[in-house]
Design an enzyme around this catalytic site. Structure first.
Site, short mmCIF file in Angstrom:
data_model
loop_
_atom_site.label_atom_id
_atom_site.label_comp_id
_atom_site.label_asym_id
_atom_site.label_seq_id
_atom_site.Cartn_x
_atom_site.Cartn_y
_atom_site.Cartn_z
N GLU A 94 53.05 -47.27 58.83
CA GLU A 94 53.23 -45.96 58.21
C GLU A 94 52.76 -45.99 56.76
O GLU A 94 52.86 -47.01 56.09
CB GLU A 94 54.72 -45.57 58.28
CG GLU A 94 55.16 -45.34 59.72
CD GLU A 94 56.64 -45.04 59.89
OE1 GLU A 94 56.98 -44.38 60.87
OE2 GLU A 94 57.45 -45.46 59.06
N CYS A 107 51.74 -44.41 49.14
CA CYS A 107 52.56 -45.60 49.36
C CYS A 107 52.05 -46.24 50.65
O CYS A 107 52.12 -45.63 51.72
CB CYS A 107 54.02 -45.16 49.48
SG CYS A 107 55.12 -46.50 49.95
N CYS A 114 57.77 -56.86 58.90
CA CYS A 114 57.95 -57.66 57.69
C CYS A 114 58.67 -58.96 58.06
O CYS A 114 59.53 -58.97 58.94
CB CYS A 114 58.78 -56.89 56.66
SG CYS A 114 58.84 -57.67 55.03
N CYS A 118 65.58 -58.36 54.07
CA CYS A 118 66.46 -57.58 53.19
C CYS A 118 67.38 -56.74 54.07
O CYS A 118 66.93 -56.00 54.94
CB CYS A 118 65.62 -56.67 52.30
SG CYS A 118 64.42 -57.56 51.32
N CYS A 121 67.04 -52.75 54.38
CA CYS A 121 65.71 -52.15 54.61
C CYS A 121 65.42 -52.01 56.11
O CYS A 121 65.56 -52.97 56.87
CB CYS A 121 64.64 -53.01 53.94
SG CYS A 121 62.98 -52.39 54.21
N CYS A 339 61.75 -44.83 50.54
CA CYS A 339 61.77 -46.29 50.43
C CYS A 339 62.69 -46.90 51.46
O CYS A 339 63.85 -46.49 51.58
CB CYS A 339 62.33 -46.71 49.08
SG CYS A 339 61.24 -46.59 47.72
N1 SAH Z 1 58.29 -55.96 50.28
C1 SAH Z 1 58.01 -55.23 49.08
C2 SAH Z 1 57.52 -53.81 49.29
C3 SAH Z 1 58.24 -52.95 50.32
S1 SAH Z 1 59.83 -52.28 49.94
C4 SAH Z 1 59.21 -55.25 48.15
O1 SAH Z 1 60.26 -55.72 48.57
O2 SAH Z 1 59.09 -54.84 47.02
C5 SAH Z 1 59.63 -51.06 48.73
C6 SAH Z 1 60.91 -50.84 47.90
O3 SAH Z 1 61.92 -50.14 48.66
C7 SAH Z 1 61.56 -52.13 47.46
O4 SAH Z 1 61.95 -52.02 46.11
C8 SAH Z 1 62.78 -52.23 48.35
O5 SAH Z 1 63.76 -53.05 47.81
C9 SAH Z 1 63.17 -50.78 48.46
N2 SAH Z 1 64.04 -50.48 49.59
C10 SAH Z 1 64.11 -51.09 50.78
N3 SAH Z 1 65.02 -50.50 51.57
C11 SAH Z 1 65.52 -49.46 50.86
C12 SAH Z 1 66.47 -48.44 51.14
N4 SAH Z 1 67.06 -48.35 52.32
N5 SAH Z 1 66.71 -47.52 50.18
C13 SAH Z 1 66.08 -47.56 48.98
N6 SAH Z 1 65.17 -48.49 48.67
C14 SAH Z 1 64.90 -49.44 49.59
#
Ligand code: SAH
Length: 346
Positions: A94, A107, A114, A118, A121, A339
């Site tokens: 996406e 974006c 991945c 985390c 996420c 995000c």
């Molecule tokens: N792997 C990379 C890029 C993808 S995530 C990274 O970790 O930076 C993009 C951003 O979204 C990151 O800052 C991540 O921590 C944040 N993110 C992930 N899940 C989220 C959520 N449920 N709500 C808000 N931000 C989130």
């Protein structure tokens, strides 16, 4: 048996020129094809109208163009657009277009799924299936640039690698894609308008510094206390904050580019004064700013955005320490485009 045809966009301009020379043609044809592939984003050899029919057929016999296909486009009430992008092997990633008053940001994804874990996420729930090729990353940007022109009457202005995947775990391809995006033979965008966001892979941050990259760096920090960070981002046990901090100092010394820390404040996880104080200390290691981002719930209710008092405490303490902080509102939540919500749901 038909031999597998090669993806023509895996070739450099030099290799394309060589190919034509070997065919007994002029090297210059390689430049023409290269321009069709990258500047004009041709989807098929038939589009290459300044080549003879024989040349187009010869290319078709030897190569394929593995162009992405936007399978589904969803538009949010706030103007955000989410593309479900089908790859040549039918996997889906996406990408998102985020419009504001002054800019349009793409974006983009760097991997299918991945490999990181985390816990907050949605993408982390899909296992990593493969890395995206440079052209697949580039195509996402071109698709969003076209949509920006069509729906918002202006070209794309910024790119963030904050879609699916960990860009630094697909470093070579991300770098090649950025080369194309910034090259005058591609989209000619300034690298200053590109942000690569990482969960923090110290070795790769140092490599980027050595490679003297010109784009910006964002780090998804979320906690400056090891135990807490490991509990929400388990790979922190392998790449602890001490190593991350050392890599970031190395990055700043080499690039003089300040770092953005992305940070969500969650109820009962990192909403105490000691959490802010640890962040303040971490921010002193290298010039940086903090983006407090809104949490986008991903179903199970395990994580909850902290209340506004906790956010205000963060802002007050950071500002009292002269650290720039912005509070970011999420966009496109109604279409699961915000995000951490990218998980190929629809
Ligand atoms: N792997 C990379 C890029 C993808 S995530 C990274 O970790 O930076 C993009 C951003 O979204 C990151 O800052 C991540 O921590 C944040 N993110 C992930 N899940 C989220 C959520 N449920 N709500 C808000 N931000 C989130």
């Amino acid at each position: 048996m038909e031999t597998k045809k090669k993806d023509i966009r895996a070739l450099t301009k030099e290799q394309l020129r060589d190919f034509f020379l070997k065919q007994g043609d002029k090297a210059f044809r390689g430049n023409q094809v290269y321009e069709w592939l990258w500047q004009k984003s041709a989807h098929s050899f038939e589009d290459m109208t300044n080549l003879s029919l024989e040349t187009r057929q010869m290319l078709k016999d030897n190569f394929v163009i593995n162009h992405i296909k936007v399978d589904q486009m969803q538009r949010s009430a706030d103007g955000t657009i989410k593309n479900a992008v089908r790859l040549h092997d039918n996997l889906i990633v996406e990408s998102v277009l985020i419009p504001t008053a002054t800019r349009t940001t793409a974006c983009v994804s760097s991997q299918v799924g991945c490999s990181l874990d985390c816990r907050f996420c949605a993408t982390a729930r899909l296992k990593r299936m493969r890395n995206l090729n440079p052209d697949e990353i580039y195509d996402q940007v071109v698709a969003i640039d076209n949509e920006s022109r069509l729906y918002h009457n202006r070209p794309l202005s910024n790119i963030v690698f904050m879609g699916m995947g960990e860009p630094l775990m697909n470093y070579n391809n991300v770098l090649k894609a950025i080369d194309k995006i910034t090259s005058p033979e591609g989209l000619g965008m300034s690298p200053k308008r590109i942000v690569v966001s990482t969960s923090g892979v110290p070795k790769m941050i140092k490599k980027m510094a050595d490679d003297k990259v010109k784009f910006k760096l964002a780090v998804s920090l979320h906690s400056a206390i090891d135990d807490i960070r490991t509990s929400i981002m388990p790979f922190n046990a392998t790449f602890p904050l001490h190593d991350l901090r050392e890599a970031l100092q190395y990055w700043y010394a080499a690039t003089k580019n300040r770092i953005t820390y992305e940070y969500v404040v969650w109820d009962g996880i990192n909403d105490k004064r000691k959490d802010v104080e640890a962040l303040v200390e971490f921010c002193k290691f290298a010039p940086s700013k903090v983006n407090l981002i809104e949490y986008n719930p991903i179903d199970d209710g395990e994580f909850q955005q902290a209340n506004s008092k906790a956010i205000d405490m963060y802002v007050d303490i950071l500002e009292a320490n002269n650290i720039t902080v912005t509070v970011r509102r999420s966009r496109g939540k109604d279409i699961d485009a915000a995000c951490g919500q990218l998980a190929n749901k629809s």
